[in-house]
Each structure stands twice: as C-alpha cells, then as structure tokens.
Enzyme design. Sequence first.
Site, PDB file in Angstrom:
ATOM      1  N   ASP A 184       0.916  -0.826  -0.188  1.00 49.85           N
ATOM      2  CA  ASP A 184      -0.338  -0.084   0.230  1.00 49.85           C
ATOM      3  C   ASP A 184       0.842   1.413  -0.036  1.00 49.85           C
ATOM      4  O   ASP A 184       1.528   1.774   0.957  1.00 49.85           O
ATOM      5  CB  ASP A 184      -0.862  -0.234   0.846  1.00 49.85           C
ATOM      6  CG  ASP A 184      -1.872   1.272   0.968  1.00 49.85           C
ATOM      7  OD1 ASP A 184      -2.808   1.267   0.651  1.00 49.85           O
ATOM      8  OD2 ASP A 184      -1.307   1.888   2.297  1.00 49.85           O
ATOM      9  N   GLU A 268      -1.405  -1.609  -5.935  1.00 50.11           N
ATOM     10  CA  GLU A 268      -1.987  -0.613  -6.056  1.00 50.11           C
ATOM     11  C   GLU A 268      -2.444  -0.320  -7.390  1.00 50.11           C
ATOM     12  O   GLU A 268      -1.281   0.544  -7.886  1.00 50.11           O
ATOM     13  CB  GLU A 268      -2.752   0.327  -5.750  1.00 50.11           C
ATOM     14  CG  GLU A 268      -3.059  -0.085  -3.931  1.00 50.11           C
ATOM     15  CD  GLU A 268      -3.418   0.773  -2.707  1.00 50.11           C
ATOM     16  OE1 GLU A 268      -4.424   1.201  -2.342  1.00 50.11           O
ATOM     17  OE2 GLU A 268      -2.382   1.022  -3.334  1.00 50.11           O
ATOM     18  N   CYS A 335     -13.213  -3.914   5.637  1.00 44.34           N
ATOM     19  CA  CYS A 335     -12.538  -4.828   6.639  1.00 44.34           C
ATOM     20  C   CYS A 335     -11.602  -6.186   6.160  1.00 44.34           C
ATOM     21  O   CYS A 335     -12.475  -7.136   5.633  1.00 44.34           O
ATOM     22  CB  CYS A 335     -13.834  -5.140   7.773  1.00 44.34           C
ATOM     23  SG  CYS A 335     -12.137  -6.401   9.132  1.00 44.34           S
ATOM     24  N   CYS A 338     -14.345  -8.939   8.417  1.00 45.84           N
ATOM     25  CA  CYS A 338     -15.193  -9.480   7.974  1.00 45.84           C
ATOM     26  C   CYS A 338     -16.001  -8.544   6.372  1.00 45.84           C
ATOM     27  O   CYS A 338     -17.034  -9.241   6.104  1.00 45.84           O
ATOM     28  CB  CYS A 338     -16.292  -8.347   8.674  1.00 45.84           C
ATOM     29  SG  CYS A 338     -16.992  -7.149   9.383  1.00 45.84           S
ATOM     30  N   CYS A 354     -13.376  -0.935  11.979  1.00 41.51           N
ATOM     31  CA  CYS A 354     -14.315  -1.396  11.190  1.00 41.51           C
ATOM     32  C   CYS A 354     -15.423  -1.103  12.403  1.00 41.51           C
ATOM     33  O   CYS A 354     -15.817  -1.382  13.466  1.00 41.51           O
ATOM     34  CB  CYS A 354     -13.727  -2.632  11.681  1.00 41.51           C
ATOM     35  SG  CYS A 354     -15.762  -3.334  10.454  1.00 41.51           S
ATOM     36  N   CYS A 357     -17.654  -4.622  13.057  1.00 39.60           N
ATOM     37  CA  CYS A 357     -16.930  -5.911  14.020  1.00 39.60           C
ATOM     38  C   CYS A 357     -16.162  -5.770  14.749  1.00 39.60           C
ATOM     39  O   CYS A 357     -15.632  -6.896  15.754  1.00 39.60           O
ATOM     40  CB  CYS A 357     -15.812  -7.294  13.022  1.00 39.60           C
ATOM     41  SG  CYS A 357     -14.589  -6.807  12.361  1.00 39.60           S
ATOM     42  N   ASP A 364      -2.443   1.777   7.033  1.00 38.42           N
ATOM     43  CA  ASP A 364      -1.805   1.294   6.031  1.00 38.42           C
ATOM     44  C   ASP A 364      -1.906  -0.435   5.896  1.00 38.42           C
ATOM     45  O   ASP A 364      -1.852  -1.114   4.160  1.00 38.42           O
ATOM     46  CB  ASP A 364      -0.457   2.048   5.218  1.00 38.42           C
ATOM     47  CG  ASP A 364      -0.885   3.683   5.736  1.00 38.42           C
ATOM     48  OD1 ASP A 364      -1.747   3.391   4.502  1.00 38.42           O
ATOM     49  OD2 ASP A 364      -0.364   4.463   6.046  1.00 38.42           O
TER      50      ASP A 364
END
Length: 414
Positions: A184, A268, A335, A338, A354, A357, A364
Amino acid sequence: MQRLQAYKYELMPTGEQQRDMRRFAGSCRFVFNKALALQKERYEQGKKKLGYAGLCKLLTEWRNGSETPWLADAPTHPLQQTLKDLERAYTNFFARRADFPRFKKKGQSDSFRYPDPKQIRLDQANSRIFLPKLGWLRYRNSREVLGAVKNVTVSLSAGKCFVSIQTEREVEQPIPNGGSVGIDLGVVRFATLSDGTFYAPLNSFRRHETALRKAQQAMSRKTKFSSNWKKAKTRVQRIHSRIGNARRDFLHKATTTISQNHAMVCIEDLQVRNMSRSAAGTTGQPGRNVRAKSGLNKAILDQGWAEFRRQLDYKLAWNGGHLIAVPAQNTSRRCPCCGHVSADNRRTQERFACVGCGFEENADLVGAINVLRAGHAQLACEVSGAVMPPAAGTRRSDSCQLDAEMSAVGIPRL
C-alpha cells in the site's frame, strides 16, 4: 532468457568534446522540432502524415542544403534516431498511451543515441569508450559492463555528461525467493507491506525545497540570459539534479530489496495524474481547500510512485517474480476480517476501525492486506480463465466461492 540492461556512467570529456556533445544534442533537438512542425503543417493542410522513411529523405536534404549545412557536422545515426523517436511519439499518441508530441526545449532532456554497435568500441580496462565524431571518451568506471553492447545514449544534465550503455546477454531462468506480499503506497508511509514492515518516505523535494526556493529567487533577480543568470540557472539545475538522484537511489534500494525477497508482489493501480490534479477550479466554480490540496499534490509527486512500480516490474522479472496491479478502490476501507466496506471504517488517516466487527489496525497495513487478497483473487481468475477479475473492495454474495478459487490454484486463505 535474454536480459536487456543499461549501465550509466559519468563522462569525463575534454572541453572540445563537451562542446561537440552540446552541438550534437542541439542538432537532434532542431531536427525533432523541424520534423514535428512539418507534420503539424501537413495535418493543417489535410495531407497525410509522413512516415519515418519520408522524414529520413528530408533529413538528407536538410544536411546537404544551404540553409542548415551545420547539420552535416553531427553524426547521421543520432539524427535518424531522433526521427524514430518522433514516429514512436506519434504511435503512442494515436494508441492513447501518451499526449501529443511537444517541441523540445534547450536544456531539457538533451541527449542523442548511437544505435549501431559496430561503430562503438568499449575499453573497460582503460575506462574509455569510442563514439563516432567524438573519439575516445573517458568515463567513471564504477562497475563492469556485462553482455554485448546494443546501443549507447549520451545525455547532458546539470552541466555534466553521462553515457548509458544498453547491453543484451543470456542468463539462466531465475528461481524466485520468498512468497507473496501486498504493498500500500502513501505519503505518511511511502510503502507498507502486508507482512507489517514499511518504508518511511524520503521526501527528497521537501528536504531541498528551501535551498531551491532561494536559488530560484536569486535567479529571478538576474538579467535574463546574462552571465550571472546562467550561473544562477546552473545552481538551480544542480539542486534539481540532487533531488532526482536522491529519489532514484531510494527507489532503487527499496525495489531491489522487495524484488529479491518476494516471488509475487501485488500493488495498487494508482492513477497518479488524477490524484494530483489541481483543485483550483474555475472562476465560476472555484475549488475548496486549494492550498491543502496543493500541498498534498506536491507530497504525492515527491514520492515517485510510477517510477517505483516501473522498477518493481522489471526487477521482479529479472528475479523470476511477478507483479500484479489491482484496482485501488476501497482497499483502505474494507475490513480484512468481516469484509464490511464503509467510509466510516477509516475516520483518521492512520487508524482503521471497522464499524461492523470492531477490528482495529493501522490503515496502511489494512490496505496492504486487502491489496494482497485482491491480487490473489485476480491471479485465481487468470488461472481459471475468468473474463473479469474481481475488483478490490467488492464483496461476493458467496464468500466461500472466492476461497475455493484460491485453494484451487494453491493459494492459502488469508
């Protein structure tokens, strides 16, 4: 497998050789601009664009004509290579890979290329190279040139001369080391890996910004094109060169370490041009937070993400690895536990929490984990023959389907 590799060295020319190199670079720039102006004129008249062969015939006329007889002093092959560069620029434009070719300016990317290895002689024992119409030139021999010489490019930058020797050699098929990793990219952390390690940003431009501003202010107070103005301009160019050299050194060290320790790297697919677009807006619709966005754009461009990806691509290929670019949507909002996607998951730049959850971690690192998972899914789709790989940040109705595809190709579930 065949490996193409370039070796770049600083030249140590005599005064006469340095003047000849500046004249040759100026001749190539003149031919490029003249040919581009001719192509634009033919387009405005409704005529068909001239190809490389037609431009070479005109080049012979220009060299033998009475208007530009000084073109005959420059070697022929570099001038022809300039026309080939223009032809390639047109091809990239029509293929929508680049913008329309622009006229070259003195002092920016001054270079010329020798394409014929038969005219080039390399004497590594004595740290010298022979180039047509330049003779023997000494260079700072920092490492050995491996392989057969294919072409040589001479470039001028910040008052120094450099030679780039491209070679080709046969190497054994490498066996990659390590496993897969997701990366990332960011500004606070330059690169965060899915295994938890990260690289702090160098911020080369920010470190030299004060010195650069003072040098530019001093140059603006000089009479343009005077001797003092040229000296001040040289100081500005040297600072820019120092910024670029530091950034490239940082990127080379980071990409070498990553490519040597991982067999697959997921990254990315960032659209840097869109991310660094100005927020000033128009007179009728002015932008908001223009100053903050301007600072963010400067920080983004200071990282060199495109060069980082380019170096990772060819270095992984050299080491037998593979680079996978995945869509960047919602990689830092999903997340990893989940799968819930929400902008509220990332309330701050650093922390991820999140709302579904309650999972908390560095934002990052979460992005790097999601990039790695998206890369695994994309690889699974490519192996299974799927038409469209799943985009990063999207959820499937049946989560077990993704895990089954990943297990089918030997990828463990994250």
